[in-house]
Write a protein that holds these residues in place. Structure first.
Motif, PDB file in Angstrom:
ATOM      1  N   LEU A 350       0.806  -1.226   0.000  1.00  0.00           N
ATOM      2  CA  LEU A 350       0.000   0.000   0.000  1.00  0.00           C
ATOM      3  C   LEU A 350       0.838   1.274   0.000  1.00  0.00           C
ATOM      4  O   LEU A 350       0.513   2.223  -0.723  1.00  0.00           O
ATOM      5  N   PRO A 351       1.924   1.389   0.806  1.00  0.00           N
ATOM      6  CA  PRO A 351       2.714   2.626   0.768  1.00  0.00           C
ATOM      7  C   PRO A 351       3.308   2.900  -0.611  1.00  0.00           C
ATOM      8  O   PRO A 351       3.371   4.055  -1.056  1.00  0.00           O
ATOM      9  N   VAL A 352       3.738   1.840  -1.302  1.00  0.00           N
ATOM     10  CA  VAL A 352       4.320   2.025  -2.637  1.00  0.00           C
ATOM     11  C   VAL A 352       3.223   2.361  -3.646  1.00  0.00           C
ATOM     12  O   VAL A 352       3.461   3.081  -4.616  1.00  0.00           O
ATOM     13  N   GLN A 353       1.996   1.849  -3.433  1.00  0.00           N
ATOM     14  CA  GLN A 353       0.885   2.212  -4.309  1.00  0.00           C
ATOM     15  C   GLN A 353       0.667   3.719  -4.315  1.00  0.00           C
ATOM     16  O   GLN A 353       0.412   4.319  -5.358  1.00  0.00           O
ATOM     17  N   ALA A 354       0.768   4.343  -3.139  1.00  0.00           N
ATOM     18  CA  ALA A 354       0.571   5.793  -3.042  1.00  0.00           C
ATOM     19  C   ALA A 354       1.649   6.535  -3.823  1.00  0.00           C
ATOM     20  O   ALA A 354       1.374   7.537  -4.511  1.00  0.00           O
ATOM     21  N   VAL A 355       2.891   6.040  -3.736  1.00  0.00           N
ATOM     22  CA  VAL A 355       3.996   6.666  -4.477  1.00  0.00           C
ATOM     23  C   VAL A 355       3.781   6.505  -5.973  1.00  0.00           C
ATOM     24  O   VAL A 355       3.939   7.459  -6.749  1.00  0.00           O
ATOM     25  N   LEU A 356       3.412   5.298  -6.391  1.00  0.00           N
ATOM     26  CA  LEU A 356       3.202   5.037  -7.819  1.00  0.00           C
ATOM     27  C   LEU A 356       2.064   5.879  -8.376  1.00  0.00           C
ATOM     28  O   LEU A 356       2.145   6.385  -9.496  1.00  0.00           O
ATOM     29  N   LEU A 357       1.003   6.063  -7.581  1.00  0.00           N
ATOM     30  CA  LEU A 357      -0.125   6.883  -8.026  1.00  0.00           C
ATOM     31  C   LEU A 357       0.334   8.292  -8.378  1.00  0.00           C
ATOM     32  O   LEU A 357      -0.018   8.829  -9.430  1.00  0.00           O
ATOM     33  N   ARG A 358       1.145   8.883  -7.517  1.00  0.00           N
ATOM     34  CA  ARG A 358       1.610  10.250  -7.775  1.00  0.00           C
ATOM     35  C   ARG A 358       2.504  10.307  -9.014  1.00  0.00           C
ATOM     36  O   ARG A 358       2.411  11.231  -9.824  1.00  0.00           O
ATOM     37  N   VAL A 359       3.352   9.295  -9.171  1.00  0.00           N
ATOM     38  CA  VAL A 359       4.235   9.259 -10.349  1.00  0.00           C
ATOM     39  C   VAL A 359       3.413   9.177 -11.631  1.00  0.00           C
ATOM     40  O   VAL A 359       3.686   9.880 -12.607  1.00  0.00           O
ATOM     41  N   LEU A 360       2.389   8.339 -11.633  1.00  0.00           N
ATOM     42  CA  LEU A 360       1.571   8.190 -12.837  1.00  0.00           C
ATOM     43  C   LEU A 360       0.744   9.430 -13.120  1.00  0.00           C
ATOM     44  O   LEU A 360       0.468   9.760 -14.284  1.00  0.00           O
ATOM     45  N   GLN A 361       0.342  10.146 -12.063  1.00  0.00           N
ATOM     46  CA  GLN A 361      -0.435  11.369 -12.254  1.00  0.00           C
ATOM     47  C   GLN A 361       0.430  12.512 -12.772  1.00  0.00           C
ATOM     48  O   GLN A 361       0.052  13.229 -13.696  1.00  0.00           O
ATOM     49  N   GLU A 362       1.608  12.672 -12.160  1.00  0.00           N
ATOM     50  CA  GLU A 362       2.460  13.822 -12.487  1.00  0.00           C
ATOM     51  C   GLU A 362       3.397  13.541 -13.654  1.00  0.00           C
ATOM     52  O   GLU A 362       4.004  14.465 -14.189  1.00  0.00           O
ATOM     53  N   ARG A 363       3.568  12.245 -14.013  1.00  0.00           N
ATOM     54  CA  ARG A 363       4.490  11.839 -15.069  1.00  0.00           C
ATOM     55  C   ARG A 363       5.914  12.286 -14.758  1.00  0.00           C
ATOM     56  O   ARG A 363       6.673  12.655 -15.651  1.00  0.00           O
ATOM     57  N   GLU A 364       6.285  12.218 -13.482  1.00  0.00           N
ATOM     58  CA  GLU A 364       7.652  12.513 -13.074  1.00  0.00           C
ATOM     59  C   GLU A 364       7.926  11.820 -11.748  1.00  0.00           C
ATOM     60  O   GLU A 364       7.006  11.464 -11.010  1.00  0.00           O
ATOM     61  N   PHE A 365       9.226  11.591 -11.452  1.00  0.00           N
ATOM     62  CA  PHE A 365       9.595  10.906 -10.213  1.00  0.00           C
ATOM     63  C   PHE A 365      11.000  11.336  -9.790  1.00  0.00           C
ATOM     64  O   PHE A 365      11.751  11.939 -10.567  1.00  0.00           O
ATOM     65  N   ARG A 366      11.331  11.017  -8.547  1.00  0.00           N
ATOM     66  CA  ARG A 366      12.677  11.236  -8.028  1.00  0.00           C
ATOM     67  C   ARG A 366      13.275   9.891  -7.630  1.00  0.00           C
ATOM     68  O   ARG A 366      12.635   9.122  -6.913  1.00  0.00           O
TER      69      ARG A 366
END
Length: 549
Positions: A350-366
């Protein structure tokens, strides 16, 4: 070496825009020295070309040549190069379906293709457009039968603006041109000089490979029927073949057709039982959506260490955590403009799901431990074999992530619902593993074929592959025999499967129709032995050319 003569052949029954735009694209944009333009059309199409004065002195084609410095007299394009396919103004090409028309159109189209390519140094640029049941379809057939390595088949898509306002020029002229166009009840001023008629290459020389059976094995009439039915499943771009054995069941063909319409950069969600072929479908989508040669990076999230998943996906900087002695690129960066396939996303913590959701929404990651922001450029495909909606209800899956990834959902049918695929897959695995294990096994006996069709295959394609692999290893050949199969397996099949027999009868009836009643062709389509199919047709009381004699 003789100079090659480049010929443009356009199939059209609608608009002269297609003719001159295709010529413009090849001769002006791509610098291909087209010296002849031929058109095959209906009587209506020919009259349209003449009525709209495409070929008259100082008409649109003359203007195109003059504007771009071409010697009009050196380009053969006149009334004699416009061939009428069928002199019947009442014939609608989109309704071509009768046997007599099915045979008439190909004969004329193939004769013209043969005429234009009779010289070894002629290069044919064949251009199709319009509906898939029109002469364009038969042009594709002709090119598949006679196309050479340096010939090409191109497809033209006419924009809606051209169809609505039918402008009196047919190429991107240097002079601005405007027209009033009614779009959905609203009048808009359209800059037609900016309008683009799209042209894409069709790798027709690979179309034979994309079909699940070699065309040379069939009669000409059956070839026409097969291609007529299959053409909507063939690509208009140079994408990858379906890995392994191409599907034949209508359910899978419909699925692949939807996959080819998938919007780029949008997430694809593949759902299906274990072993149904989700990764193969993902690789197929990768071929459709990603540039040639782009990487395909698959990650089985269920097999990853939960503490290291973020590093696997996004990478990490040196010293980001204990043991991170060097920088690591994650799969999202490694994939570049390719594809990342996240299998078993239902097992993502679940914690990684939240991170992945933001990456897919913003189309960027760190990357982990880094302040550097990286843009997401890859295509993302995710897969699950559990019901994500139920997992959302039980709190095991973020509902926001589910709604983010489920807009484009593809449900892979289980093998038990794809009866038309079972025997071709079995034959494919027989060939694959008989070569691998160096066994002289050429096929499957009738009783084993019947068992394969009746068995439920809870493990789907993976279970079928393992079953054939095991039989190849332990049976002597030359055929795999039902009598030698482990009774613990055969005992699972209900011998009174009347509903299944009805479905099998329906498949055989459909295939016989596709083959025009030719059992030999139908047996090849089904991947069955001729005598096995003949016997089954008699038992089922079906009609065919051979049994009616």
């Amino acid at each position: 070496m003789a100079t090659r003569k480049h010929i443009l052949l356009v199939m059209t029954g609608i608009s002269p825009a297609i003719i001159s735009e295709a010529f413009y694209q090849l001769r002006i944009v791509e610098k291909i020295p087209v010296s002849e333009v031929w058109v095959m059309t209906t009587s209506v199409g020919k009259q349209t070309v003449l009525d709209e004065k495409l070929l008259c002195p100082d008409g649109p084609f003359d203007q195109l040549c003059r504007e771009y410095g071409l010697a009009r007299k050196k380009i053969r394009f006149d009334e004699t190069t416009i061939v009428v396919a069928k002199d019947d103004a009442e014939t609608l090409l989109s309704d071509v379906s009768e046997d007599v028309e099915n045979l008439f159109f190909p004969d004329q189209v193939i004769a013209l293709v043969r005429q234009l390519t009779h010289h070894p140094d002629a290069v044919l640029h064949a251009c199709l457009s319009g509906g898939r049941k029109s002469m364009s379809f038969y042009l594709g057939v002709a090119m598949m039968l006679m196309g050479r390595q340096y010939d090409e088949l191109i497809h033209v898509i006419v924009p809606k603006e051209y169809e609505l306002c039918r402008p009196k020029f047919y190429y991107p002229t240097r002079e601005p041109a405007w027209s009033e166009v009614n779009l959905d009840g609203v009048t808009e001023r359209v800059g037609l000089h900016r309008g683009r008629i799209q042209i894409s290459r069709i790798p027709y020389l690979r179309l034979r490979q994309l079909l699940p059976y070699p065309l040379d094995d069939f009669s000409y009439a059956t070839t026409i029927r097969i291609l007529q039915k299959q053409l909507n499943q063939l690509p208009l771009v140079d994408d990858q073949d379906f890995p392994g054995c191409p599907p034949r069941s209508q359910a899978m063909l419909n699925l692949l057709q939807r996959c080819r319409m998938h919007p780029r950069q949008e997430i694809a969600l593949l759902l299906g039982e274990t072993g149904a072929g989700k990764e193969l479908a993902a690789r197929y989508l990768h071929g459709v959506l990603s540039p040639p040669g782009a990487p395909f990076c698959a990650v089985n999230l269920g097999a990853e260490n939960p503490d290291l998943i973020t590093s696997t996906l996004f990478g990490h900087a040196r010293g980001a955590f204990t043991g991170a002695q060097s920088e690591r690129k994650g799969v999202f960066l490694t994939a570049g403009r390719g594809t990342v396939f996240l299998d078993e996303i239902d097992k993502l913590p679940l914690p990684v799901q939240a991170v992945l959701l933001r990456v897919l929404q913003e189309r960027e990651f760190r990357p982990v431990g880094s302040d550097r922001v990286v843009r997401l450029q890859c295509q993302v495909i995710v897969a699950a074999n559990r019901d994500l909606e139920l997992l959302c209800q039980s709190g095991q899956f973020h509902s926001d992530l589910y709604y983010r990834i489920s807009a484009f959902r593809y449900d892979l049918p289980p093998l038990r619902e794809r009866l038309a695929d079972i025997l071709p897959l079995a034959q494919y695995f027989v060939k694959l593993y008989s070569e691998k294990y160096r066994k002289a096994i050429s096929g499957i006996d009738e009783a084993l074929e019947s068992f394969l069709l009746k068995y439920d295959w809870p493990g789907n394609v993976r279970e079928l592959e393992n079953f054939i692999k095991q039989q190849i290893a332990f049976q002597p050949g030359p055929l795999l025999c039902y009598e030698l199969v482990d009774r613990r397996i055969t005992a699972r099949v209900d011998p009174d499967a009347s509903a299944l027999e009805a479905r099998i009868k329906g498949i055989i009836e459909t295939t016989l129709k596709d083959a025009g009643g030719n059992i030999k062709d139908a047996a090849r389509l089904l991947g069955m032995n001729y005598h096995t199919l003949y016997s089954r047709i008699q038992k089922l009381g079906l009609s065919s050319r051979d049994t009616d004699r």
